[in-house]
Design a protein around this motif. Structure first.
Motif, PDB file in Angstrom:
ATOM      1  N   ARG A  57     -35.066  -4.850  18.775  1.00  0.00           N
ATOM      2  CA  ARG A  57     -35.522  -3.975  20.300  1.00  0.00           C
ATOM      3  C   ARG A  57     -35.571  -2.153  19.825  1.00  0.00           C
ATOM      4  N   PRO A  58     -37.058  -2.269  18.812  1.00  0.00           N
ATOM      5  CA  PRO A  58     -37.373  -0.748  18.001  1.00  0.00           C
ATOM      6  C   PRO A  58     -37.266   0.352  19.020  1.00  0.00           C
ATOM      7  N   GLY A  59     -37.134   0.597  20.210  1.00  0.00           N
ATOM      8  CA  GLY A  59     -37.464   1.416  21.114  1.00  0.00           C
ATOM      9  C   GLY A  59     -37.279   0.870  21.823  1.00  0.00           C
ATOM     10  N   MET A  60     -37.610   1.836  23.652  1.00  0.00           N
ATOM     11  CA  MET A  60     -38.156   1.397  24.719  1.00  0.00           C
ATOM     12  C   MET A  60     -38.817   2.263  25.557  1.00  0.00           C
ATOM     13  N   ILE A  61     -40.154   2.317  26.115  1.00  0.00           N
ATOM     14  CA  ILE A  61     -41.125   3.589  26.255  1.00  0.00           C
ATOM     15  C   ILE A  61     -40.151   3.221  27.626  1.00  0.00           C
ATOM     16  N   PRO A  98     -25.296  -1.129  23.644  1.00  0.00           N
ATOM     17  CA  PRO A  98     -23.881  -2.385  25.092  1.00  0.00           C
ATOM     18  C   PRO A  98     -24.936  -3.568  25.954  1.00  0.00           C
ATOM     19  N   TYR A  99     -24.451  -4.383  25.724  1.00  0.00           N
ATOM     20  CA  TYR A  99     -25.230  -6.271  26.537  1.00  0.00           C
ATOM     21  C   TYR A  99     -24.583  -5.054  28.117  1.00  0.00           C
ATOM     22  N   THR A 147     -32.797   5.460  21.090  1.00  0.00           N
ATOM     23  CA  THR A 147     -32.292   6.317  20.195  1.00  0.00           C
ATOM     24  C   THR A 147     -32.797   8.094  21.104  1.00  0.00           C
ATOM     25  N   ARG A 148     -31.694   8.737  21.351  1.00  0.00           N
ATOM     26  CA  ARG A 148     -32.305   9.755  22.240  1.00  0.00           C
ATOM     27  C   ARG A 148     -31.320  10.755  22.137  1.00  0.00           C
ATOM     28  N   ALA A 149     -30.691  11.738  20.888  1.00  0.00           N
ATOM     29  CA  ALA A 149     -29.957  12.791  21.154  1.00  0.00           C
ATOM     30  C   ALA A 149     -29.504  13.649  22.911  1.00  0.00           C
ATOM     31  N   ASP A 150     -30.001  13.091  23.686  1.00  0.00           N
ATOM     32  CA  ASP A 150     -29.372  13.149  25.475  1.00  0.00           C
ATOM     33  C   ASP A 150     -28.836  12.268  25.604  1.00  0.00           C
ATOM     34  N   PRO A 151     -27.855  12.368  26.850  1.00  0.00           N
ATOM     35  CA  PRO A 151     -27.809  11.199  27.458  1.00  0.00           C
ATOM     36  C   PRO A 151     -28.314  10.782  28.637  1.00  0.00           C
ATOM     37  N   GLY A 152     -29.228  11.729  29.364  1.00  0.00           N
ATOM     38  CA  GLY A 152     -29.949  11.219  29.710  1.00  0.00           C
ATOM     39  C   GLY A 152     -30.792   9.769  29.302  1.00  0.00           C
ATOM     40  N   ALA A 153     -30.860   9.920  28.377  1.00  0.00           N
ATOM     41  CA  ALA A 153     -32.036   8.173  27.630  1.00  0.00           C
ATOM     42  C   ALA A 153     -31.054   7.257  28.840  1.00  0.00           C
ATOM     43  N   LEU A 154     -30.110   7.390  29.464  1.00  0.00           N
ATOM     44  CA  LEU A 154     -29.529   5.750  29.308  1.00  0.00           C
ATOM     45  C   LEU A 154     -30.237   5.787  31.471  1.00  0.00           C
ATOM     46  N   ARG A 155     -31.495   6.471  32.147  1.00  0.00           N
ATOM     47  CA  ARG A 155     -32.247   6.467  32.172  1.00  0.00           C
ATOM     48  C   ARG A 155     -32.696   5.043  32.829  1.00  0.00           C
ATOM     49  N   SER A 156     -33.054   5.268  31.366  1.00  0.00           N
ATOM     50  CA  SER A 156     -33.795   4.679  31.487  1.00  0.00           C
ATOM     51  C   SER A 156     -33.911   3.183  31.269  1.00  0.00           C
ATOM     52  N   ILE A 157     -33.157   2.798  30.933  1.00  0.00           N
ATOM     53  CA  ILE A 157     -32.468   1.315  31.069  1.00  0.00           C
ATOM     54  C   ILE A 157     -31.723   1.084  32.367  1.00  0.00           C
ATOM     55  N   LEU A 161     -26.907 -11.695  30.885  1.00  0.00           N
ATOM     56  CA  LEU A 161     -26.739 -10.896  29.699  1.00  0.00           C
ATOM     57  C   LEU A 161     -27.634 -10.392  28.754  1.00  0.00           C
ATOM     58  N   TYR A 162     -27.501  -8.705  28.276  1.00  0.00           N
ATOM     59  CA  TYR A 162     -29.335  -8.047  27.592  1.00  0.00           C
ATOM     60  C   TYR A 162     -28.054  -7.230  27.000  1.00  0.00           C
ATOM     61  N   GLY A 163     -28.669  -7.311  26.363  1.00  0.00           N
ATOM     62  CA  GLY A 163     -28.270  -5.629  24.805  1.00  0.00           C
ATOM     63  C   GLY A 163     -30.039  -4.503  24.678  1.00  0.00           C
ATOM     64  N   SER A 164     -29.553  -3.410  25.083  1.00  0.00           N
ATOM     65  CA  SER A 164     -30.924  -3.031  24.620  1.00  0.00           C
ATOM     66  C   SER A 164     -29.384  -1.750  24.362  1.00  0.00           C
TER      67      SER A 164
END
Length: 571
Positions: A6-10, A320-321, A466-476, A460-463
């Motif tokens: 999973r090299p990244g997420m768009i 995390p899964y 990479t971004r130095a901001d916790p808002g990155a989790l919104r994308s998941i 369960l799915y792992g994802s």
């Protein structure tokens, strides 16, 4: 660990918020310092980070990266998510701001200062003077306006481009005077200032935005202000940078405030880990940069060869899964989710997979992420405790040691895209000891969207991201923003109150103008995800680099990309 499957997420467009004053960044600095202190630097004995004497000018730095992106051959800053490309981009571009790797604090770069309006919707940047693009044109407010317009145009032309997740609520920009630019948002976006420090919002010459997005992917028109200049990009082969003559506007992160010491950087793509490591050992390459950490055997070989291993945890979502709590699935049972934590020995997974010094996962974020809050006290290994929870919940040990309840085996399906992620086989064995059957079928990447959209086919799915901001989790985990909406929806399917709580915490953290409130709220979010058993951290993601002892001045950026601005090679 930097999981290669999973090299990244768009990420899709999302709504966030920003603080009202730069002075508030002091609070961010304090919070981020606590977050970064645990695993943000290289080993103190590594000579590559030291001066090693007077810098020597000249020479070519050879860097062996992992393979080129098989899904998107693209070096356009706004479009690419590939970590290796972002390292390359960081060395031929600059951004309006930078981010201190030690503290996470946003600091000046092409912008010398900035102010943020009380409503969080207008960012006014004062620009450095004397900066030019490599084609000789001036960097000024008009150039920044051209970039903002270019980001917005690319967002429309290339739906899902990675940079889209960095410009939520971006409305436009206007030049106040030649050295002052105002960037306007339609609604507050707490993450925008940090976004201006990233490679995805790197500043290009206005002429670059006259080139089509597809052509920019090939490297055409990518003129910037960085310490190096893009010479050529050959997909699946490599990329070459050459020194920018006259460069003198590095950020405070760089020890070298003038022209680069190197004449050239030769990045080449090597898929096979053993070949890449072998190139370092035999002196063919100066830096071996793997996607996943070196194996324990490779680490021993590198150290035995007197080469140096540099490391930094990648900020952002760890690995995390995430749980599928849909009714009828095993993880709809909160007791099963609690038992998984106790049955998981994170220390053993970290040390067995990547060596005794590898950091243990402490939560949904890596430890270098601003506002990181350790959840270690809730993630302790207790096999007897896991067994008791399951027994008390009615899950009896059945055939093969796998537990059963009401005729249903305690089987969890965790699909793996392409191949099994590091550590998952150990986790599988640990859960089996508690009577949980973790199945990890290998599926094609193209199948994941469909599989995760059907909650009857996975648990369960792992994802990660990479971004130095916790808002990155919104994308998941927020359905309206998620790249994989099936995952986000299933996460709280049987816990509707959790969906409301998570959305509320994100809104509070991103809409507040008080950064201390944002930090406290992000901490509450991290607590909540573990307390509710919705996310199961497996491994901290760490970027490794094997470095020749003749290389001096090696540095990671805040996002664990390569910073070659101060590198020099001993003769």
């Amino acid at each position: 660990m930097n999981v290669s499957r999973r090299p990244g997420m768009i990420a899709r467009r999302r709504k966030t918020a920003r603080s009202t004053a730069v002075a508030g960044l002091a609070a961010l600095s304090v919070l981020a310092l606590a977050a970064c202190s645990s695993s943000s630097s290289s080993s103190s004995s590594n000579p590559s980070t030291g001066d090693g004497g007077k810098p020597v000018r000249g020479g070519t730095l050879s860097v062996s990266f992992w393979q080129d992106n098989p899904n998107l051959l693209c070096v356009d800053p706004f479009q690419t998510y590939w970590i290796e490309h972002r390292s390359e981009i960081r060395n031929f571009t600059d951004s309006l701001t930078d981010q201190d790797p030690k503290t996470g604090k946003v600091i000046p770069h092409l912008a010398s200062s900035w102010t943020i309006s009380p409503d969080g919707k207008a960012y006014t940047f004062k620009l450095r003077t004397g900066v030019t693009f490599s084609d000789g044109t001036a960097f000024d407010a008009a150039a920044v306006v051209a970039n903002v317009n270019g980001w917005l145009a690319t967002q429309k032309a290339v739906p899902g481009a990675f940079g889209d997740s960095y410009i939520a609520n971006l409305a436009g920009a206007k030049a106040v005077d030649p050295q002052t630019v105002e960037i306007d948002l339609s609604a507050p976006n707490n993450s925008f200032l940090q976004a201006t420090a990233t490679t995805n919002l790197a500043i290009l010459a206005p002429s670059a935005w006259q080139v089509s997005p597809a052509q920019r992917c090939t490297g055409k028109g990518l003129i910037a202000t960085g310490p190096f200049v893009l010479d050529k990009y050959t997909p699946n082969v490599g990329l070459v940078l050459k020194k920018r003559t006259g460069y003198k506007w590095a950020s405070a992160n760089s020890k070298n405030q003038g022209e680069a010491y190197l004449n050239e950087i030769d990045f080449h793509y090597v898929k096979d880990d053993s070949v890449r490591t072998g190139n370092l050992l035999n002196g063919t390459t100066d830096i071996a940069w793997p996607r996943n950490p070196f194996s324990i055997q490779q680490q021993a070989q590198i150290k035995g060869n007197k080469d140096v291993i540099e490391t930094r945890s990648l900020p952002g979502v760890s690995y995390p899964y995430f749980a599928n709590t849909t009714a009828g699935r095993p993880l709809a049972d909160a007791k099963v989710r609690q038992a998984i934590y106790k049955a998981t020995d994170l220390k053993t997974i970290a040390s067995t997979t990547n060596g005794p010094d590898y950091p243990v996962a402490q939560g949904v974020f890596d430890s270098t992420t601003p506002y990181f809050k350790s959840q270690s006290s809730k993630l302790g290994f207790d096999l007897a405790g896991a067994k008791k929870i399951l027994t008390d919940d009615g899950w009896a040990v059945g055939s093969g040691g796998i537990r059963e309840k009401n005729g249903q085996k305690l089987t969890l399906i965790a699909p793996q895209g392409g191949f099994a992620a590091p550590g998952v086989e150990l986790w599988q064995a640990e859960l089996k000891a508690a009577g949980i059957d973790l199945q990890t079928p290998i599926v094609q990447q193209s199948q994941l969207f469909t599989i995760l959209g059907d909650p009857s086919k996975w648990d369960l799915y792992g994802s990660y991201l990479t971004r130095a901001d916790p808002g990155a989790l919104r994308s998941i985990i927020l359905p309206a923003n998620a790249t994989l909406p099936g995952l986000a929806t299933a996460l709280t399917a049987s816990v509707p109150a959790a969906a409301t709580e998570i959305q509320g915490l994100f809104a509070k953290a991103t809409n507040t103008t008080d950064l201390s409130v944002a930090g406290e709220t992000y901490g509450q979010l991290q607590d909540y995800l573990i307390d509710q058993g919705l996310a199961f951290p497996l491994l901290e993601r760490v970027q490794y680099a094997g470095v020749s002892p003749k290389v001096h001045g090696f540095a990671f950026t805040d996002e664990a990309f390569l910073d070659a601005s101060s590198i020099w090679i001993a003769k």
